[in-house]
Design an enzyme around this catalytic site. Structure first.
Site, short mmCIF file in Angstrom:
data_model
loop_
_atom_site.label_atom_id
_atom_site.label_comp_id
_atom_site.label_asym_id
_atom_site.label_seq_id
_atom_site.Cartn_x
_atom_site.Cartn_y
_atom_site.Cartn_z
N THR A 10 7.24 -4.46 -0.20
CA THR A 10 7.89 -3.15 -0.08
C THR A 10 8.46 -2.95 1.33
O THR A 10 9.63 -2.59 1.50
CB THR A 10 6.87 -2.04 -0.38
N GLU A 124 4.39 0.54 15.61
CA GLU A 124 4.60 1.97 15.29
C GLU A 124 4.35 2.26 13.81
O GLU A 124 3.81 3.30 13.45
CB GLU A 124 6.03 2.36 15.68
N GLY A 182 5.02 2.99 -4.95
CA GLY A 182 4.93 2.06 -3.82
C GLY A 182 4.12 2.60 -2.65
O GLY A 182 4.20 2.09 -1.54
N GLU A 185 -1.86 0.75 -1.50
CA GLU A 185 -2.03 -0.64 -1.10
C GLU A 185 -2.13 -1.50 -2.36
O GLU A 185 -2.45 -1.00 -3.44
CB GLU A 185 -3.31 -0.79 -0.29
N ASP A 196 -8.21 2.37 4.50
CA ASP A 196 -6.88 2.40 5.12
C ASP A 196 -6.83 3.48 6.21
O ASP A 196 -6.36 3.23 7.32
CB ASP A 196 -5.83 2.67 4.02
N LYS A 200 -6.43 3.20 10.47
CA LYS A 200 -5.46 3.98 11.24
C LYS A 200 -6.15 4.79 12.34
O LYS A 200 -5.64 4.88 13.46
CB LYS A 200 -4.66 4.88 10.31
N GLY A 298 5.79 4.49 2.08
CA GLY A 298 7.07 4.31 1.38
C GLY A 298 7.95 3.33 2.10
O GLY A 298 7.81 3.09 3.29
N1 HSE Z 1 -1.30 2.95 1.37
C1 HSE Z 1 -0.90 3.58 2.58
C2 HSE Z 1 -0.91 5.08 2.39
C3 HSE Z 1 0.45 3.09 2.97
O1 HSE Z 1 -0.98 5.50 1.24
O2 HSE Z 1 -0.87 5.83 3.34
C4 HSE Z 1 0.87 3.48 4.33
O3 HSE Z 1 0.02 3.00 5.30
#
Ligand code: HSE
Length: 411
Positions: A10, A124, A182, A185, A196, A200, A298
């Site tokens: 993606t 970023e 999309g 993950e 996830d 971050k 996205g």
């Molecule tokens: N799977 C992640 C989310 C993608 O939904 O935030 C972006 O990091």
């Protein structure tokens, strides 16, 4: 100047699309005569694709090509991404990565490698998708001592929670919709179990507070345990449940870092952040609170952040950008139960009146919550803000069978 893209999923395909779509203005902003895709690495076949001639399955085609100055890594995962990124840096190529798993696990090492080889390692897109957050923290807010950072860091879970709350959708249907769009993950457990968002907050905490924070330092809980009862109690309390990643600097220079579903009041700046949107609140001593809001996932929003880094690398060829953080330290991240917080509790009890009285005896002014059609044996309340460890010990002694405990935040 020539670019290689590793991973044509993606994000990687979005990067190629954006580089071609806005080529003229991107080249003009880069200060280079040209910016061209030279190789695309992917293990899959792309027969008949308009970019077919660029595809390779062999990383050495990129590594051994001296014309490639910038490598874009959109593969995800730590291996072979770590091997390819570290080899690229050591070969004197700048690397742009959207891979939060890699940066959270290996960021410090890769930043050191970039420094030693006078190249850039920029990421970023690894936090907040298209939202500018890494560069604002490291540049625009550089004059501040940052005390706290908190936000909705995962678009998939925010999308799922929004669909469950607003549209009454079932969890599985909302997850499927997120995947079709999309956002999720490849393995959605990374989203729904909070990993996830944890990656971050590791990146943000490392950047804000200067020492690497690893994912296993972060107490992490996902959204799979959230029920419609909790959503309803939160609504009657005057708020919503959001998956919040947060990190705070403490007085002794240690930090706390957590990811978990929390109750926040409707007037919070984070409460109205819905669907796939992310919002990140940064609390600085000079700026106060500043909130960054936008599409956190996205194809093109994320590619937007990747390509901005590519432009930055192209502009910083002679001298790398001074950017990064130091190694971690032992006991740097404390156990969050040592901090003060209010807690939301939902439980079952055999005797509502006794439970009600005990809750009122145990806590100073607890707030008993209500919802329509609650079972007679169901009780829910919010404690006052006290040290979490003491609050949890006291809850364990109550005559109730706890079904949910969530932190209540006051952003
Ligand atoms: N799977 C992640 C989310 C993608 O939904 O935030 C972006 O990091």
């Amino acid at each position: 100047m020539q670019i290689a893209i590793m991973g044509f999923g993606t994000i990687g395909s979005g990067v190629a699309e954006l580089l071609l779509k806005n080529q003229k203005s991107i080249v003009a902003k880069s200060g280079q005569a040209s910016l061209e895709i030279k190789h695309i690495l992917d293990i899959r076949d792309f027969k008949g694709h308009e970019l077919e001639k660029y595809f390779t399955k062999d990383f050495n085609d990129i590594l051994n090509d001296p014309a490639v100055s910038i490598v874009v890594e959109c593969m995800g995962g730590t291996e072979p991404a770590y091997e390819y990124v570290s080899k690229s840096l050591m070969a004197g190529k700048s690397v742009v990565s959207s891979n939060k798993e890699l940066v959270a696990a290996k960021g410090y090492e890769l930043l050191e490698m970039a420094k030693e080889n006078n190249v850039n390692f920029l990421f970023e897109a690894s936090v907040g998708g298209g939202i500018p957050i890494i560069r604002p923290i490291s540049q625009c807010l550089a004059a501040n001592e940052i005390g706290e950072i908190a936000g909705i860091l995962n678009g998939t879970t925010n999308f799922i929670l929004t669909k469950m709350i607003v549209d009454g959708m079932a969890f599985e249907d909302a997850l499927k919709l997120a995947q079709d769009n999309g956002y999720a993950e490849r393995d959605p457990s990374a989203d729904i179990l909070g990993h996830d968002a944890a990656r971050k907050i590791c990146i943000l905490a490392s950047l804000c507070f200067g020492k690497h924070v690893y994912p296993d330092f972060v107490e992490t809980e996902g959204i799979t345990g959230i029920t419609s009862e909790d959503v309803e109690y939160a609504k009657n309390w005057g708020g919503v449940i959001k998956l919040i990643g947060r990190a705070q600097k403490l007085d002794d220079n240690s930090i706390s870092a957590t990811v978990g579903p929390c109750l926040i009041q409707n007037h919070s700046q984070l409460a109205s952040v819905d669907d796939v949107f992310n919002a990140i609140l940064v609390r600085g001593d000079a700026i106060g609170d500043v909130v960054f809001y936008g599409k956190g996932a996205g194809k093109l929003p994320t590619a937007s952040a990747v390509v901005a880094d590519v432009i930055d690398c192209a502009k910083h060829t002679a001298k790398r950008k001074a950017f990064g953080w130091g190694p971690t330290e032992e006991n740097y991240v404390i156990d969050p139960v040592l901090q003060s917080t209010a807690l939301y509790v939902r439980a079952e009890t055999e005797d509502y009146i006794t439970a009600f009285n005990e809750i009122n005896k145990t806590f100073d002014s607890p707030l008993i919550l209500h919802r329509d059609n609650a079972e007679k044996n169901e009780i829910a309340f919010v404690t006052p803000a006290i040290r979490e460890k003491e609050a949890r010990n006291a809850i364990a002694k109550l005559p109730i069978d706890v079904k949910a405990i969530l932190r209540v935040l006051d952003y």
